[in-house]
Write a protein that holds these residues in place. Structure first.
Motif, PDB file in Angstrom:
ATOM      1  N   ARG A  98     -81.025  14.824 -22.430  1.00 23.09           N
ATOM      2  CA  ARG A  98     -79.777  15.023 -22.878  1.00 23.09           C
ATOM      3  C   ARG A  98     -78.380  15.621 -22.588  1.00 23.09           C
ATOM      4  NH1 ARG A  98     -79.955   9.120 -24.372  1.00 23.09           N
ATOM      5  NH2 ARG A  98     -82.134   8.728 -24.570  1.00 23.09           N
ATOM      6  N   HIS A  99     -78.309  16.225 -21.552  1.00 24.00           N
ATOM      7  CA  HIS A  99     -77.325  18.074 -21.681  1.00 24.00           C
ATOM      8  C   HIS A  99     -76.062  17.360 -21.835  1.00 24.00           C
ATOM      9  CE1 HIS A  99     -81.684  19.984 -20.742  1.00 24.00           C
ATOM     10  NE2 HIS A  99     -81.564  18.919 -19.488  1.00 24.00           N
ATOM     11  N   ARG A 100     -75.560  16.131 -21.532  1.00 19.11           N
ATOM     12  CA  ARG A 100     -74.189  15.749 -22.131  1.00 19.11           C
ATOM     13  C   ARG A 100     -74.213  15.039 -22.846  1.00 19.11           C
ATOM     14  NH1 ARG A 100     -70.772  18.089 -18.104  1.00 19.11           N
ATOM     15  NH2 ARG A 100     -69.742  16.405 -19.101  1.00 19.11           N
ATOM     16  N   LEU A 101     -73.071  15.231 -23.645  1.00 20.34           N
ATOM     17  CA  LEU A 101     -72.541  14.481 -24.749  1.00 20.34           C
ATOM     18  C   LEU A 101     -73.088  13.022 -24.682  1.00 20.34           C
ATOM     19  CD1 LEU A 101     -71.850  15.139 -27.600  1.00 20.34           C
ATOM     20  CD2 LEU A 101     -69.328  15.226 -27.278  1.00 20.34           C
ATOM     21  N   TYR A 108     -71.330  21.190 -14.051  1.00 16.97           N
ATOM     22  CA  TYR A 108     -71.610  19.699 -13.782  1.00 16.97           C
ATOM     23  C   TYR A 108     -70.185  19.138 -13.937  1.00 16.97           C
ATOM     24  CZ  TYR A 108     -76.338  20.331 -14.266  1.00 16.97           C
ATOM     25  OH  TYR A 108     -77.866  21.022 -14.552  1.00 16.97           O
ATOM     26  N   GLN A 109     -69.998  17.869 -13.522  1.00 19.15           N
ATOM     27  CA  GLN A 109     -68.904  17.039 -13.505  1.00 19.15           C
ATOM     28  C   GLN A 109     -69.405  15.748 -14.839  1.00 19.15           C
ATOM     29  OE1 GLN A 109     -65.990  17.486 -11.546  1.00 19.15           O
ATOM     30  NE2 GLN A 109     -67.659  19.086 -10.585  1.00 19.15           N
ATOM     31  N   PRO A 110     -67.887  15.539 -15.067  1.00 21.57           N
ATOM     32  CA  PRO A 110     -68.403  14.789 -16.003  1.00 21.57           C
ATOM     33  C   PRO A 110     -68.832  12.867 -16.282  1.00 21.57           C
ATOM     34  CG  PRO A 110     -66.320  14.508 -15.845  1.00 21.57           C
ATOM     35  CD  PRO A 110     -66.968  16.163 -14.980  1.00 21.57           C
ATOM     36  N   ILE A 111     -69.567  12.431 -16.975  1.00 22.57           N
ATOM     37  CA  ILE A 111     -70.435  11.317 -16.392  1.00 22.57           C
ATOM     38  C   ILE A 111     -69.001  10.391 -16.028  1.00 22.57           C
ATOM     39  CG2 ILE A 111     -72.347  10.048 -17.097  1.00 22.57           C
ATOM     40  CD1 ILE A 111     -73.469  11.960 -17.696  1.00 22.57           C
ATOM     41  N   ARG A 112     -68.695   9.149 -15.459  1.00 20.93           N
ATOM     42  CA  ARG A 112     -67.871   8.593 -15.763  1.00 20.93           C
ATOM     43  C   ARG A 112     -68.544   7.108 -15.491  1.00 20.93           C
ATOM     44  NH1 ARG A 112     -67.025  10.568 -11.255  1.00 20.93           N
ATOM     45  NH2 ARG A 112     -66.973   9.879  -9.929  1.00 20.93           N
ATOM     46  N   ALA A 113     -67.679   5.966 -16.392  1.00 21.36           N
ATOM     47  CA  ALA A 113     -68.458   4.668 -16.219  1.00 21.36           C
ATOM     48  C   ALA A 113     -67.435   4.194 -14.833  1.00 21.36           C
ATOM     49  CB  ALA A 113     -67.612   3.800 -17.518  1.00 21.36           C
TER      50      ALA A 113
END
Length: 497
Positions: free
Chosen positions: A333-336, A46-51
């Motif tokens: 909510r698998h991403r921090l 998974y890629q990080p979630i970006r603003a």
């Protein structure tokens, strides 16, 4: 809807099989600690979630899209209203409460998001400058009808539908019962929240109300990521590929399962599910809860797993079916990065358990334990991606893959400044499933209720079913080595009769 609070993320440094072996040997306390640690680590692939930059309109998340299409099939339905009420006793500062509620709308943009169809596609728009009203309704009476009147007003308000294209996704009403006794009701559309979000909102409401009462400046950091960032992240090519790959595990896990669970009903199933429902409360004696906890510790299981075992046994005894699927909720909510975002993340997992071979209650508990651990490891796939992996015919009369749900999340309410608060149950007279068992885990007790489809079941049937559930749990703790086919089912009064 409530959430499966058993952790969701897996460390990329640990193989799946190694993780299974490690989890199997841990006590419930160590299991919980490991899961909290894993939640803080990134999941492989998974890629990080970006603003991302602001836009005029945004796509819906997979979770929102599923609900949106249900709304189109049943326009004007309150089925996905999430309504909570808290009783407050003490010196309430109404002005501060109104300002604290407005701060929720200002801080969490999903609450001021509207939904529109653009070029035949559902999209969402984030609005600004919207004001939340807090009407105050006096319910003082001189007789014993106050509780009945309050419950009816809570039901009516909770069922009032949202205009998704124009309304705030949150409503608030304050009922005044006495000079120092109030009930605050918040109703939020599921497109904008879930159980985790409610906890975030109540925490923010508590902090803001206290700061306003004390005339202190807020020191809370702003929300760095937005829900629309998560919705866009889901649709990135890298993520959709990972979802498709991981959905194959669920396809293999659920392949060949019975397509429906045919419980004996009091009336024929209607062609289109109406969502009409009711709630029957459940009382589990404190002594029984303590015995269930003791057996759970012996088997390195959680309370959730123990109670779910009893529910599987109940369904098996009612239907005679060995291959059962029960739905449950995953926090999603698998991403921090998502842990501080208010929005619709909660997802569904299908828990399939084999009860064949005349197993004992202890053996079923171990099967359930393994099923839950496996489901947690793979719960990061949106449920609609799992459904798409199957070629299921459209059936408007029932939920796909499973029709019965079991949830046992923890529940806590922060204290509002100088006010004593307590939750009030609201019966919205709706049910999204044939049966939905909810057991709210609290530090010293257990509150429960079974929501049921009133098109199918009578209240007397559900009351009897809950009695059998408690009797089965008593039989399990009395002799966990007894075969489930031999566990007592009838209540004391039924045996006497």
């Amino acid at each position: 809807m409530t959430e499966l609070q058993t952790g969701n993320s897996v460390s990329s440094a640990v193989s799946v099989e190694a993780l299974k072996q490690r989890l199997a040997g841990l006590s419930p306390e160590k299991l919980a600690a490991l899961q909290r640690k894993l939640q803080q680590q990134e999941r492989s692939g998974y890629q990080p979630i970006r603003a991302l930059p602001n836009e005029d309109i945004y796509p819906l998340s997979f979770h929102q899209r599923r609900l949106w299409f249900i709304e189109q099939l049943q326009p004007g339905t309150p089925l996905y209203n999430v309504s909570r009420a808290i009783q407050m006793r003490g010196p309430l500062n109404r002005e501060a409460l109104g300002a604290a509620l407005q701060s929720l709308v200002d801080r969490h943009e999903v609450l001021r998001t509207t939904f529109h169809t653009i070029d035949a596609e559902p999209m969402q728009r984030v609005n600004s400058g919207l004001q939340l009203q807090l009407p105050v309704i006096r319910l003082r009476t001189d007789n014993d009808e106050t509780d009945t009147l309050l419950q009816q007003r809570l039901t009516d308000e909770g069922r009032r539908v949202f205009d998704l294209s124009a309304d705030l996704m949150i409503r608030a009403v304050l009922f005044q019962l006495n000079d120092d006794e109030y009930v605050l009701q918040l109703t939020i559309h599921h497109l904008a929240c879930d159980g985790w979000s409610l906890q975030l909102l109540f925490n923010d409401l508590t902090d803001s109300y206290r700061e306003l009462c004390l005339n202190k400046a807020s020191d809370r950091p702003p929300v760095s990521l937005r829900y629309v960032d998560f919705a866009r992240w889901q649709r990135e090519p890298e993520q959709t590929e990972v979802f498709a790959e991981r959905a194959l595990w669920w396809k293999d896990r659920l392949e060949g399962a019975p397509p429906v669970l045919d419980l004996a009903t009091d009336r024929p199933r209607p062609r289109i599910e109406s969502g009409s429902g009711a709630i029957q409360p459940l009382d589990i004696p404190t002594e029984l809860i303590e015995k269930l906890e003791m057996l759970s510790r012996e088997e390195d299981a959680t309370r959730y797993m123990m109670l779910l075992t009893g529910f599987f046994i109940l369904l098996h005894r009612y239907t005679g079916v060995d291959d059962l699927i029960v739905g449950s909720m995953s926090a999603g909510r698998h991403r921090l990065e998502t842990h501080g975002i208010v929005g619709f993340f909660v997802d569904t997992v299908a828990l399939r358990v084999d009860l064949s071979g005349q197993p004992t209650a202890r053996q079923v508990l171990q099967r359930v334990r393994r099923t839950v651990i496996d489901a947690v490891e793979h719960s990061d796939v949106p449920f609609d991606r799992v459904v798409q992996a199957f070629d299921l015919p459209r059936d408007l009369s029932r939920h796909p893959l499973f029709q019965v749900v079991f949830n046992a999340p923890p529940q806590s309410l922060p204290r509002l400044h100088e006010l004593d608060i307590a939750p009030i149950d609201i019966d919205l007279q709706m049910s999204r499933f044939d049966l939905e068992m909810n057991l709210w885990q609290q530090p010293k007790n257990l509150r429960g209720a079974l929501a049921y489809n009133t098109d199918l079941f009578d209240a007397s049937t559900i009351e009897r079913m809950l009695g059998h559930f408690v009797t089965l749990l008593e039989g399990v703790v009395a002799d966990p080595n007894q075969r489930i086919s031999e566990l007592p089912l009838l209540t004391r009064s039924e045996r006497h009769q």
